[in-house]
Design an enzyme around this catalytic site. Sequence first.
Site, PDB file in Angstrom:
ATOM      1  N   ASP A  67      40.137  37.698  37.698  1.00 36.79           N
ATOM      2  CA  ASP A  67      40.298  37.417  36.270  1.00 36.79           C
ATOM      3  C   ASP A  67      40.786  38.658  35.536  1.00 36.79           C
ATOM      4  OD1 ASP A  67      39.767  35.888  33.712  1.00 36.79           O
ATOM      5  OD2 ASP A  67      38.318  37.487  33.470  1.00 36.79           O
ATOM      6  N   GLU A 135      41.569  32.672  41.024  1.00 34.63           N
ATOM      7  CA  GLU A 135      41.186  34.002  40.556  1.00 34.63           C
ATOM      8  C   GLU A 135      40.626  34.837  41.708  1.00 34.63           C
ATOM      9  OE1 GLU A 135      39.997  33.562  35.881  1.00 34.63           O
ATOM     10  OE2 GLU A 135      38.529  32.870  37.355  1.00 34.63           O
TER      11      GLU A 135
END
Length: 248
Positions: A67, A135
Site C-alpha cells: 500500500d 498490495e
Amino acid sequence: MNVFKKIFTKNSRPLEGGIFFEAIHKILGFKPNSLEYYQKAFTHRSSNKLDTKGNPINYERLEFLGDAMLSAVIASHLFNEVPSGDEGYLTKMRSKIVSREHLNELGRDLNLIQLVDSKVPSQHFGENIHGNIFEALVGAIFLDKGYTYCEKFIYKRVIVPYVDIAKLEGKVISYKSLVIEWCQKEKKPFHYDVFDDNGNDGQRYFGVKLSIDNKIIAKARATSKKKAEEIASKRAFFAFQEKMDKKL
C-alpha cells in the site's frame, strides 16, 4: 532448507514448486529472485502458518508495505504529470487510483485469487481479497527486487492501462462523502438510519434510509452497512445532482 520451503512442501497449495514460479513469473513479467516473499504474499491467515519464531506467515504485513509503495509511485507520477495540481487535487487523484474498488479490479484482472493458499473456500472470501493480495504482491516485489522493479511493475499493471487523468477527474470514489460535503456546505441536516433488513435466504442484510432536511430522500439494502449507505447516497446524489454539481 529454509522455513518457507519446509512449510510449502509439507502443506498443499493450488500451485506448487516450479508451477508456482512460472505463474508468478507470468504475472510479474520478470523472474523473481526468491519465491519466499511471493509465497507469503499469497498466504491467507486461515492457513495458520508460523515461522520458526512463532510469527504468523500471511500476506497482511506485505499488504501494508505494498500500500505504501503504491501510494509513493502513484504520488510521484501525478506530481510529474500534473504540474498545475495543488496538494488537495493530487491527494484526491491518488485516492481515486488506489481506491479499494480499483485495487480489487486489478486483483481480479490478474486472477490472483487462484494462487491463494487458504483453508477457507474462495467463495467465502470477502470482495477485498483481490485488492489485498495485489498490495501484498507489490510489497513482495519491493522486498525481492527493490524499488526500481516495484515502480516498473506499478507502471505496467496500474498506471499505463488504468490511469487516465481526464477520466479520473470525473470519477466519484464515495457518493456518501459527496452527499455529506454538500449537506455541510448547505447547512442541511442529514441522517443515515441503518437497520437489519433480513430476507428468507439466510443472508444478513442491512437497510438504510437517508434523510436530508428531515425528509427521506433515498433507501437502499445491501449485505453490509457500508454498501447500503453508499447505494442510498448514490441515489440521493442523482436526486440532487444539479444542485450538488453547482456547489461541489
